[in-house]
Write an enzyme that holds these catalytic residues in place. Sequence first.
Site, PDB file in Angstrom:
ATOM      1  N   TYR A   1       0.837  -1.214   0.000  1.00 49.17           N
ATOM      2  CA  TYR A   1       0.000   0.000   0.000  1.00 49.17           C
ATOM      3  C   TYR A   1       0.867   1.256   0.000  1.00 49.17           C
ATOM      4  O   TYR A   1       0.624   2.202  -0.762  1.00 49.17           O
ATOM      5  CB  TYR A   1      -0.885  -0.065   1.243  1.00 49.17           C
ATOM      6  CG  TYR A   1      -1.914   1.043   1.381  1.00 49.17           C
ATOM      7  CD1 TYR A   1      -3.095   1.025   0.648  1.00 49.17           C
ATOM      8  CD2 TYR A   1      -1.718   2.077   2.289  1.00 49.17           C
ATOM      9  CE1 TYR A   1      -4.055   2.024   0.813  1.00 49.17           C
ATOM     10  CE2 TYR A   1      -2.666   3.073   2.468  1.00 49.17           C
ATOM     11  CZ  TYR A   1      -3.842   3.043   1.727  1.00 49.17           C
ATOM     12  OH  TYR A   1      -4.780   4.025   1.895  1.00 49.17           O
TER      13      TYR A   1
ATOM     14  N   LYS B   1       0.977   4.130  -2.810  1.00 48.36           N
ATOM     15  CA  LYS B   1       0.609   5.517  -2.485  1.00 48.36           C
ATOM     16  C   LYS B   1       1.780   6.476  -2.712  1.00 48.36           C
ATOM     17  O   LYS B   1       1.572   7.630  -3.102  1.00 48.36           O
ATOM     18  CB  LYS B   1       0.105   5.597  -1.034  1.00 48.36           C
ATOM     19  CG  LYS B   1      -1.207   4.836  -0.794  1.00 48.36           C
ATOM     20  CD  LYS B   1      -2.320   5.303  -1.702  1.00 48.36           C
ATOM     21  CE  LYS B   1      -3.696   4.775  -1.297  1.00 48.36           C
ATOM     22  NZ  LYS B   1      -4.751   5.192  -2.248  1.00 48.36           N
TER      23      LYS B   1
HETATM   24  P1  NAP Z   1     -13.432   2.313   1.391  1.00 43.02           P
HETATM   25  O1  NAP Z   1     -14.493   2.822   2.298  1.00 43.02           O
HETATM   26  O2  NAP Z   1     -12.922   0.926   1.557  1.00 43.02           O
HETATM   27  O3  NAP Z   1     -13.932   2.530  -0.115  1.00 43.02           O
HETATM   28  C1  NAP Z   1     -13.127   2.110  -1.178  1.00 43.02           C
HETATM   29  C2  NAP Z   1     -13.789   2.514  -2.469  1.00 43.02           C
HETATM   30  O4  NAP Z   1     -12.963   2.043  -3.541  1.00 43.02           O
HETATM   31  C3  NAP Z   1     -15.161   1.896  -2.629  1.00 43.02           C
HETATM   32  O5  NAP Z   1     -16.014   2.808  -3.252  1.00 43.02           O
HETATM   33  C4  NAP Z   1     -14.891   0.716  -3.552  1.00 43.02           C
HETATM   34  O6  NAP Z   1     -16.023   0.455  -4.333  1.00 43.02           O
HETATM   35  C5  NAP Z   1     -13.772   1.275  -4.426  1.00 43.02           C
HETATM   36  N1  NAP Z   1     -12.974   0.215  -5.039  1.00 43.02           N
HETATM   37  C6  NAP Z   1     -12.155  -0.673  -4.426  1.00 43.02           C
HETATM   38  N2  NAP Z   1     -11.638  -1.515  -5.330  1.00 43.02           N
HETATM   39  C7  NAP Z   1     -12.144  -1.140  -6.534  1.00 43.02           C
HETATM   40  C8  NAP Z   1     -11.977  -1.633  -7.860  1.00 43.02           C
HETATM   41  N3  NAP Z   1     -11.176  -2.683  -8.133  1.00 43.02           N
HETATM   42  N4  NAP Z   1     -12.658  -1.026  -8.842  1.00 43.02           N
HETATM   43  C9  NAP Z   1     -13.465   0.019  -8.595  1.00 43.02           C
HETATM   44  N5  NAP Z   1     -13.663   0.538  -7.366  1.00 43.02           N
HETATM   45  C10 NAP Z   1     -12.998  -0.052  -6.350  1.00 43.02           C
HETATM   46  O7  NAP Z   1     -12.140   3.237   1.474  1.00 43.02           O
HETATM   47  P2  NAP Z   1     -11.984   4.787   1.790  1.00 43.02           P
HETATM   48  O8  NAP Z   1     -11.540   4.916   3.188  1.00 43.02           O
HETATM   49  O9  NAP Z   1     -13.165   5.541   1.325  1.00 43.02           O
HETATM   50  O10 NAP Z   1     -10.712   5.102   0.883  1.00 43.02           O
HETATM   51  C11 NAP Z   1     -10.793   5.825  -0.330  1.00 43.02           C
HETATM   52  C12 NAP Z   1      -9.369   6.154  -0.767  1.00 43.02           C
HETATM   53  O11 NAP Z   1      -8.721   6.916   0.251  1.00 43.02           O
HETATM   54  C13 NAP Z   1      -8.496   4.934  -1.012  1.00 43.02           C
HETATM   55  O12 NAP Z   1      -7.639   5.156  -2.109  1.00 43.02           O
HETATM   56  C14 NAP Z   1      -7.685   4.840   0.264  1.00 43.02           C
HETATM   57  O13 NAP Z   1      -6.466   4.181   0.057  1.00 43.02           O
HETATM   58  C15 NAP Z   1      -7.504   6.295   0.581  1.00 43.02           C
HETATM   59  N6  NAP Z   1      -7.186   6.556   1.992  1.00 43.02           N
HETATM   60  C16 NAP Z   1      -8.088   6.262   2.961  1.00 43.02           C
HETATM   61  C17 NAP Z   1      -7.766   6.519   4.300  1.00 43.02           C
HETATM   62  C18 NAP Z   1      -8.697   6.245   5.431  1.00 43.02           C
HETATM   63  O14 NAP Z   1      -8.287   6.425   6.580  1.00 43.02           O
HETATM   64  N7  NAP Z   1      -9.925   5.838   5.200  1.00 43.02           N
HETATM   65  C19 NAP Z   1      -6.520   7.046   4.597  1.00 43.02           C
HETATM   66  C20 NAP Z   1      -5.620   7.323   3.577  1.00 43.02           C
HETATM   67  C21 NAP Z   1      -5.977   7.089   2.277  1.00 43.02           C
HETATM   68  P3  NAP Z   1     -16.601  -0.997  -4.691  1.00 43.02           P
HETATM   69  O15 NAP Z   1     -16.276  -1.910  -3.580  1.00 43.02           O
HETATM   70  O16 NAP Z   1     -18.053  -0.736  -4.908  1.00 43.02           O
HETATM   71  O17 NAP Z   1     -15.908  -1.337  -5.972  1.00 43.02           O
END
Ligand code: NAP
Length: 248
Positions: free
Chosen positions: A156, A160
Amino acid sequence: MEPTIDRRVAIVTGASRGIGRAIALRLARDGRHVVGFARDQGQLESLATAIAAMGGSCETTVQDVGDGATFGAAIESVAERHGRLDIIVNNAGITRDGLILRMSDEDFDDVIRVNLRSAFVACRAAARSMMRGRFGRIINISSVSGITGNAGQTNYSAAKAGLIGLTKSIAKELGGKGITANVIAPGFIDSDMTKALPASLKDAVLPAIALRRFGAVEDIAAAASYLSSDDAGYVTGHVLQVDGGLGM
Ligand code: NAP
């Protein structure tokens, strides 16, 4: 081709839930025509209903961003149908955590494909239309893990960190065409991704966050709203940490 709609068209990947859904809602509120990509059709329909209810404009596409060929074609099809593509937010992401000694090739490759390669495919597919329009806002969602590294997240963190290099290179290549490319690096944000973390880990990390709390998905959406706006027209190649002070 002449624009078929006068609103700016914004693609948001991973729009079905979490941060991506919040960004899609916010950009719709900003007056953009939002095109949400994800795999879960039911959750995409719920997003479209929510945007319609607030008088916004939205369409959705069921798409695995890890499938490079169909994903690139789907982006080009949005640009062709609307005669424009102004904003793309590469937000879709997954984790497959594990210590390096136990991490499989598959877990490494899956995370690179969904988090990093997909952004390359998307930016390449979006660039032509943005160049034609002499306007573009590319926003890639990285993570503080890509800046500081994180034990248990070699895959990851590599993905990133890769997004940061990718974005800065695009900013240099396309800046002369009116296209900006920026990164948002969230810290710990309340979403499904962090819900899965053990409570002990959450407690351990809180003292390192200056604001002593996890962020909300709307905090990231506000940053995406700014970076996609005209006000951010002189901001490019920037990594905006939205992390409550975690990554200082
Ligand atoms: P999340 O709640 O797990 O949501 C992930 C999203 O990505 C969902 O909408 C999922 O949709 C989509 N996704 C995953 N695999 C996919 C694929 N193969 N094709 C199309 N869509 C896909 O995660 P989140 O926390 O909202 O994170 C969103 C972004 O922010 C990510 O890039 C994550 O790495 C980044 N981020 C999050 C955090 C945090 O603390 N939450 C921190 C740093 C960075 P489906 O399952 O419907 O496909």
